[in-house]
Design a protein around this motif. Structure first.
Motif, PDB file in Angstrom:
ATOM      1  N   LYS A 187       0.825  -1.212   0.000  1.00 38.74           N
ATOM      2  CA  LYS A 187       0.000   0.000   0.000  1.00 38.74           C
ATOM      3  C   LYS A 187       0.855   1.256   0.000  1.00 38.74           C
ATOM      4  CE  LYS A 187      -4.139  -2.124   1.778  1.00 38.74           C
ATOM      5  NZ  LYS A 187      -5.394  -1.910   2.507  1.00 38.74           N
ATOM      6  N   ASP A 217      -0.694   4.099  -1.961  1.00 38.44           N
ATOM      7  CA  ASP A 217      -2.074   4.472  -1.647  1.00 38.44           C
ATOM      8  C   ASP A 217      -2.115   5.757  -0.827  1.00 38.44           C
ATOM      9  OD1 ASP A 217      -2.630   2.101  -2.839  1.00 38.44           O
ATOM     10  OD2 ASP A 217      -3.652   1.194  -1.132  1.00 38.44           O
ATOM     11  N   ARG A 256      -7.168   6.792   2.248  1.00 37.05           N
ATOM     12  CA  ARG A 256      -7.878   5.548   1.918  1.00 37.05           C
ATOM     13  C   ARG A 256      -7.504   4.404   2.852  1.00 37.05           C
ATOM     14  NH1 ARG A 256      -6.778   5.817  -4.070  1.00 37.05           N
ATOM     15  NH2 ARG A 256      -6.064   3.669  -3.837  1.00 37.05           N
ATOM     16  N   SER A 281      -7.099   2.347   6.556  1.00 34.87           N
ATOM     17  CA  SER A 281      -7.838   2.183   7.811  1.00 34.87           C
ATOM     18  C   SER A 281      -7.065   2.821   8.958  1.00 34.87           C
ATOM     19  CB  SER A 281      -8.052   0.694   8.095  1.00 34.87           C
ATOM     20  OG  SER A 281      -6.805   0.076   8.397  1.00 34.87           O
TER      21      SER A 281
END
Length: 249
Positions: free
Chosen positions: A134, A137, A141, A143
């Motif tokens: 990730k 990312d 976006r 958690s």
């Protein structure tokens, strides 16, 4: 590694802590606990040099008393902090947020891309916390648990001697807090870091730390091993059975 001699701390001219004597041994894991508003975060801000003591002396092994800008800079280069609310830039990628941990190693106005070596260091830090997939990312976006891991990676990429953490598991659910705490402890031990961590989850403090320091009434009212932090010690810190929950709500 760190020594506080008769350190008093103020915020906005208001006394917070008074006459604190404390030594932090190299390679140790120390949990700071106490009621809300007692000065735990202020103590952490003093340990990383962001808040100057109103009186007393903070000394660092290999640097000496932190009295000059040069000594403060040297101390900050050897330390890193993990924050409760992550302190990330949501629109940037996980990789870019971790790279910000290396911002003091390049000119702040440089228009050039991050050097390849620094990008590789940041990717390695993300891999350590299980987020290599990730890296590109946007943080917006991710958690809550993933954001906390990015914050940990940003601290680790600095290769600090001293790691400070301000209630790093307070904003996640209890089950995730347990998993993050175990992962965090593994990384601290693998990197042989000195850790000072503020916690409101007393059960985590007992399991993670080798030493618990309890603050109350502007001073240290408990300093000992988790085994000694019994019901009587807890009652001194949290009178009238007002102790925090063992896990976050």
């Amino acid at each position: 590694m760190l020594r506080l001699d008769r350190v008093s701390i103020e915020r906005g001219g208001k006394p917070i802590l008074d006459g604190i004597d404390l030594e932090i041994r190299r390679g140790s894991i120390t949990a700071i606990v106490g009621p809300s508003g007692i000065g735990k975060s202020s103590l952490l801000a003093t340990l990383n040099g962001l808040l100057r003591p109103a009186s007393g002396t903070l000394s660092v092994d290999g640097i000496g008393p932190l009295r000059t800008p040069a000594s403060l800079l040297a101390h900050r280069r050897g330390s890193a902090t993990v924050f409760q609310e992550h302190a990330l830039i949501a629109r940037l990628s996980a990789l870019d947020n971790v790279l910000l941990g290396l911002a003091d190693r390049r000119h702040p106005l440089s228009p050039l891309p991050w050097p390849r070596a620094m990008r590789e260091e940041a990717l390695a830090a993300l891999a350590e916390v299980g987020l290599l997939g990730k890296a590109l990312d946007p943080v917006a976006r991710l958690s809550g648990g993933e954001r906390q891991r990015v914050g940990i990676a940003r601290a680790l990429v600095r290769k600090p001697r001293l790691l400070l953490a301000d209630e790093p598991f307070a904003s996640v659910d209890p089950a995730l807090a347990e998993r993050l705490a175990a992962e965090f402890l593994r990384l601290v031990r693998e990197h042989a870091l000195t850790l000072v961590i503020v916690l409101h989850q007393l059960d985590l403090a007992r399991r993670l730390a080798e030493r618990i320091v309890g603050l109350g009434d502007g001073r240290v009212v408990f300093d000992g091993s988790p085994e000694r932090f019994d019901a009587a010690a807890q009652e001194r810190l949290f009178p009238l059975h007002s102790a925090p929950e063992s896990t976050p709500p």
